[in-house]
Design a protein around this motif. Sequence first.
Motif, mmCIF file in Angstrom:
data_model
loop_
_atom_site.group_PDB
_atom_site.id
_atom_site.type_symbol
_atom_site.label_atom_id
_atom_site.label_comp_id
_atom_site.label_asym_id
_atom_site.label_seq_id
_atom_site.Cartn_x
_atom_site.Cartn_y
_atom_site.Cartn_z
ATOM 1 N N LEU A 63 0.837 -1.197 0.000
ATOM 2 C CA LEU A 63 0.000 0.000 0.000
ATOM 3 C C LEU A 63 0.872 1.247 0.000
ATOM 4 C CD1 LEU A 63 -2.613 -0.959 2.750
ATOM 5 C CD2 LEU A 63 -2.845 -1.163 0.270
ATOM 6 N N ALA A 64 0.471 2.255 -0.752
ATOM 7 C CA ALA A 64 1.159 3.559 -0.704
ATOM 8 C C ALA A 64 0.283 4.609 -1.341
ATOM 9 C CB ALA A 64 2.505 3.504 -1.417
ATOM 10 N N GLY A 65 0.760 5.844 -1.295
ATOM 11 C CA GLY A 65 0.060 6.961 -1.925
ATOM 12 C C GLY A 65 -0.610 7.846 -0.906
ATOM 13 N N GLU A 66 -0.884 7.320 0.251
ATOM 14 C CA GLU A 66 -1.537 8.072 1.326
ATOM 15 C C GLU A 66 -1.339 7.250 2.598
ATOM 16 O OE1 GLU A 66 -5.864 7.695 1.225
ATOM 17 O OE2 GLU A 66 -5.624 6.036 -0.168
ATOM 18 N N ARG A 67 -1.696 7.828 3.732
ATOM 19 C CA ARG A 67 -1.554 7.109 4.992
ATOM 20 C C ARG A 67 -2.437 5.854 4.980
ATOM 21 N NH1 ARG A 67 -4.168 7.154 9.844
ATOM 22 N NH2 ARG A 67 -2.852 6.284 11.474
ATOM 23 N N TRP A 76 6.505 6.875 -0.206
ATOM 24 C CA TRP A 76 7.344 7.550 -1.202
ATOM 25 C C TRP A 76 6.574 8.667 -1.851
ATOM 26 C CZ3 TRP A 76 6.804 5.810 -6.661
ATOM 27 C CH2 TRP A 76 5.941 4.730 -6.818
ATOM 28 N N GLN A 77 7.183 9.302 -2.840
ATOM 29 C CA GLN A 77 6.610 10.498 -3.449
ATOM 30 C C GLN A 77 6.946 10.515 -4.938
ATOM 31 O OE1 GLN A 77 9.237 13.315 -1.327
ATOM 32 N NE2 GLN A 77 7.476 13.730 -0.009
ATOM 33 N N THR A 78 6.215 11.347 -5.679
ATOM 34 C CA THR A 78 6.531 11.542 -7.088
ATOM 35 C C THR A 78 8.020 11.895 -7.226
ATOM 36 O OG1 THR A 78 4.308 12.391 -7.421
ATOM 37 C CG2 THR A 78 5.911 12.881 -9.146
ATOM 38 N N GLU A 79 8.489 12.730 -6.331
ATOM 39 C CA GLU A 79 9.867 13.216 -6.421
ATOM 40 C C GLU A 79 10.876 12.077 -6.331
ATOM 41 O OE1 GLU A 79 7.443 14.563 -4.717
ATOM 42 O OE2 GLU A 79 7.542 16.755 -4.746
ATOM 43 N N THR A 80 10.607 11.101 -5.455
ATOM 44 C CA THR A 80 11.628 10.062 -5.241
ATOM 45 C C THR A 80 11.500 8.923 -6.260
ATOM 46 O OG1 THR A 80 10.317 8.821 -3.631
ATOM 47 C CG2 THR A 80 11.727 10.583 -2.774
ATOM 48 N N SER A 109 3.084 2.208 10.538
ATOM 49 C CA SER A 109 4.413 2.641 10.090
ATOM 50 C C SER A 109 4.741 2.010 8.732
ATOM 51 C CB SER A 109 5.470 2.197 11.099
ATOM 52 O OG SER A 109 6.761 2.278 10.510
ATOM 53 N N PRO A 110 5.280 2.802 7.795
ATOM 54 C CA PRO A 110 5.749 2.202 6.533
ATOM 55 C C PRO A 110 7.117 1.535 6.692
ATOM 56 C CG PRO A 110 6.070 4.573 6.464
ATOM 57 C CD PRO A 110 5.423 4.268 7.803
ATOM 58 N N SER A 111 7.486 1.242 7.921
ATOM 59 C CA SER A 111 8.722 0.515 8.264
ATOM 60 C C SER A 111 9.973 1.385 8.147
ATOM 61 C CB SER A 111 8.859 -0.791 7.477
ATOM 62 O OG SER A 111 7.749 -1.621 7.745
ATOM 63 N N GLY A 152 8.467 17.401 2.878
ATOM 64 C CA GLY A 152 7.125 17.989 2.962
ATOM 65 C C GLY A 152 6.213 17.184 3.872
ATOM 66 N N ASP A 153 6.717 16.081 4.406
ATOM 67 C CA ASP A 153 5.947 15.277 5.357
ATOM 68 C C ASP A 153 6.524 15.468 6.753
ATOM 69 O OD1 ASP A 153 3.965 13.861 3.785
ATOM 70 O OD2 ASP A 153 5.628 12.808 2.846
ATOM 71 N N ALA A 154 5.634 15.342 7.753
ATOM 72 C CA ALA A 154 6.081 15.402 9.145
ATOM 73 C C ALA A 154 5.816 14.055 9.792
ATOM 74 C CB ALA A 154 5.315 16.492 9.879
ATOM 75 N N TYR A 165 7.175 6.941 11.059
ATOM 76 C CA TYR A 165 5.721 7.165 11.124
ATOM 77 C C TYR A 165 5.438 8.477 10.394
ATOM 78 C CZ TYR A 165 5.604 3.364 14.439
ATOM 79 O OH TYR A 165 5.727 2.113 15.008
ATOM 80 N N ILE A 166 4.588 8.421 9.382
ATOM 81 C CA ILE A 166 4.282 9.615 8.583
ATOM 82 C C ILE A 166 2.954 10.161 9.086
ATOM 83 C CG2 ILE A 166 4.044 10.531 6.215
ATOM 84 C CD1 ILE A 166 6.688 8.952 6.773
ATOM 85 N N MET A 167 2.952 11.374 9.596
ATOM 86 C CA MET A 167 1.748 11.874 10.265
ATOM 87 C C MET A 167 0.974 12.919 9.465
ATOM 88 S SD MET A 167 2.119 9.907 12.731
ATOM 89 C CE MET A 167 0.744 10.336 13.757
ATOM 90 N N ILE A 216 -2.835 18.284 -0.169
ATOM 91 C CA ILE A 216 -3.738 17.324 0.458
ATOM 92 C C ILE A 216 -3.776 16.059 -0.397
ATOM 93 C CG2 ILE A 216 -5.124 19.035 1.674
ATOM 94 C CD1 ILE A 216 -7.288 18.647 -0.508
ATOM 95 N N ASN A 217 -4.310 15.007 0.184
ATOM 96 C CA ASN A 217 -4.299 13.722 -0.489
ATOM 97 C C ASN A 217 -5.720 13.177 -0.543
ATOM 98 O OD1 ASN A 217 -3.655 11.046 -1.245
ATOM 99 N ND2 ASN A 217 -1.588 11.393 -0.453
ATOM 100 N N VAL A 218 -6.304 13.203 -1.737
ATOM 101 C CA VAL A 218 -7.703 12.804 -1.907
ATOM 102 C C VAL A 218 -7.726 11.518 -2.736
ATOM 103 C CG1 VAL A 218 -9.969 13.521 -2.783
ATOM 104 C CG2 VAL A 218 -8.390 15.240 -1.871
HETATM 105 P P1 AMP Z 1 2.646 11.517 -4.552
HETATM 106 O O1 AMP Z 1 3.758 12.404 -4.928
HETATM 107 O O2 AMP Z 1 1.382 11.787 -5.293
HETATM 108 O O3 AMP Z 1 3.033 10.064 -4.597
HETATM 109 O O4 AMP Z 1 2.288 11.856 -3.043
HETATM 110 C C1 AMP Z 1 3.295 11.748 -2.075
HETATM 111 C C2 AMP Z 1 2.744 12.059 -0.734
HETATM 112 O O5 AMP Z 1 1.700 11.125 -0.404
HETATM 113 C C3 AMP Z 1 3.760 11.896 0.355
HETATM 114 O O6 AMP Z 1 4.587 13.026 0.490
HETATM 115 C C4 AMP Z 1 2.881 11.660 1.567
HETATM 116 O O7 AMP Z 1 2.332 12.857 2.039
HETATM 117 C C5 AMP Z 1 1.771 10.813 0.986
HETATM 118 N N1 AMP Z 1 2.093 9.390 1.130
HETATM 119 C C6 AMP Z 1 2.518 8.547 0.180
HETATM 120 N N2 AMP Z 1 2.684 7.302 0.693
HETATM 121 C C7 AMP Z 1 2.365 7.366 1.997
HETATM 122 C C8 AMP Z 1 2.348 6.424 3.076
HETATM 123 N N3 AMP Z 1 2.668 5.157 2.882
HETATM 124 N N4 AMP Z 1 1.980 6.873 4.302
HETATM 125 C C9 AMP Z 1 1.640 8.161 4.507
HETATM 126 N N5 AMP Z 1 1.636 9.093 3.531
HETATM 127 C C10 AMP Z 1 1.987 8.704 2.289
#
Ligand code: AMP
Length: 632
Positions: free
Chosen positions: A363-367, A389-393, A413-415, A477-479, A489-491, A498-500
């Motif tokens: 699972l990824a993309g949001e919490r 992870w993120q688009t950037e990485t 936790s995403p470990s 950009g994450d805390a 732990y990504i909070m 925002i993540n919709v």
């Molecule tokens: P995107 O660049 O569209 O992949 O969005 C990246 C952002 O989505 C990250 O900076 C986080 O805010 C959030 N995100 C992605 N994966 C996770 C995850 N496993 N847990 C919590 N937030 C996540």
Amino acid sequence: MAYADVYAGWKANPEAFWMEQSKSIDWHSAPTHALNATRAPFYEWYTDSMVNTCWNAVDRHVEAGRGAQIAIIHDSPVTRTKHSITYAELRNRVASLAGALRAKGVEKGDRVLIYMPMVPEALEAMLACARLGAVHSVVFGGFAASELAVRIDDCKPKAIIAASCGVEPSRVIHYKPLLDGAIDMATHKPDFCVIFQREQEVAKLIEGRDVSWHGFQYGVEPADCVPVPGNHPAYILYTSGTTGAPKGVVRATAGHLVALNWTMKNVYNVDTGDVFWAASDVGWVVGHSYICYGPLIAGCTTIVFEGKPVGTPDAGTFWRVIAEHKVKSFFTAPTALRAIKRDDPQGKLVADYNLSNLKTLYLAGERADPDTINWAMTALKIPVIDHWWQTETGWAIAANPMGIEALPVKIGSPSVPMPGYDVQVLDEGGHPAPPGTLGAIAVKLPLPPGTLPTLWNAEDRFEKSYLTTYPGYYETGDAGYIDDDGYLYIMARTDDVINVAGHRLSTGAMEEVLASHPDVAECAVIGVADQLKGQSPLGFLCLNAGTTKSDADVIAECVKLMRARIGPVADFKRALVIQRLPKTRSGKILRSTMVKIADSAPFKAPATIEDPAALDEIRTALQTLGLANGTA
Ligand code: AMP
Ligand code: COA
């Protein structure tokens, strides 16, 4: 080797680690070193190599005798079709598309914009660009024409490859009028457009500009793979930032190949010949890395799924695809599972399918909320791995590396950090915070191969957005925090993103749209908690004095405007008219306090608030939507 050894090995000698990983890639001329720090903090990887992405993702598998293996399975419940493409067929199709593009003048370094739904031709278009060394930029189909226009003007494509339509469960999305509208709006004009005509809609072509995907490939010489330098941009992918202008994340070729190849075995535990499925869209980074490039580079079979987790036709559709195509590793967004759970709370539909090939769910993309993880573990009886992870990485910053060692799962936790990422939680002064302390999550530079070297045509913005707040670090950009065992732990986000439904959206961009409405004097957009989609955007509008329209009419117009300007993906359906926005005395809108009130979380009005009564008005307004109940 255990994870701790692999991570320590990388940390002790990153250069040796990444040179070793580079051996899995076919080079035209191999790199003599991994990191190039001559322009630090603009780091590059494998700069002195020559390589081709398409060769590594397609041709090398055919050369190795695996031409008859299935490369892509298209499973499309929305069009009731399924078909497969072998690696040999894929090579031929991509070579002739690349040849046709080259015959019309597309060369190494030219940009090509791709606007296509979940059809294999989208991947073929990406690979054809890679074959020529052209730089693709894929735009998600749920964006409106004006968002497409912004991207056309930023990356200035020589050609655009689009489909005639996309198919959503409830309607056909007419891509061609959106494309024509975007080209009209944009200052830059492409030399030509290639239109892939689908059965569901045959679009009208504009003479002199548009060519048909099928017609323009006749009689052309197929193109061979063109080697490019390691730091050559493979693609540009736009993502949301704080302002309305999207950021063009650049991916450099060689690092992308090495890093994605490493993740396929070490993170996702798949080998050549295995079936891997990421249920996302080619318009997002997950689609780039794990529908297209990652699985193909590793010689897996990838699935292009054109449907939804529910309603196409039911909440068992994911399980059907996994069973039918023998998926070994499956990747989706928590929202998709929440949608399935809502329709099938007991997970009863799982029993209708033989899921014996499925080993792990990612699972990824949001919490990933604990309820969803627990539900999935109970229903599927396999490990459910959150990774971050993120688009950037472009690939996981933190994960549970199932191909190295299945670490204990800690729900929430995403470990742990992957090799290449020295992840730190920083306090306000930019110093590493002790375990358990909340702070800004940053990664010590350099970032590993496969991550963004810069933003397209915006080196200053790259530096300002990511490298300035904490010198020597990349600001995610994450805390969040790190526990005593090194688990992350990504909070929350630290910015206005925002993540919709796993889609990353900018509230700043939405505010720009609302502010353009003639009756809106001031506005704010926040993301409020949503049981299905994680977050949902909510607008606050202060109207101009003397407005004659009703509040309901202005709100309805704003909803329509957002759909027209950003697109349905913004999912902007709710707004409230209020008298004033809560602000500090210096004029800063108290968005995070508003979020806390909406989500009924404890909050404290900041000492610098201009007028505390403004918060009461917000709460009363929110209560009309059933939000802000029981606020402390
Ligand atoms: P995107 O660049 O569209 O992949 O969005 C990246 C952002 O989505 C990250 O900076 C986080 O805010 C959030 N995100 C992605 N994966 C996770 C995850 N496993 N847990 C919590 N937030 C996540
Ligand atoms: N082209 C055009 N429009 C699109 C689109 C596309 N590719 N994708 C979505 N849309 C539209 C939808 O039709 C919808 O329009 P509507 O407002 O007219 O109904 C709107 O954009 C919002 O779409 P979506 O977020 O998909 O919401 P939904 O209510 O239709 O479906 C879910 C809810 C949970 C099923 C869906 O959000 C989902 O599958 N989420 C998982 C997303 C995901 O995998 N993200 C991964 C990113 S890594």
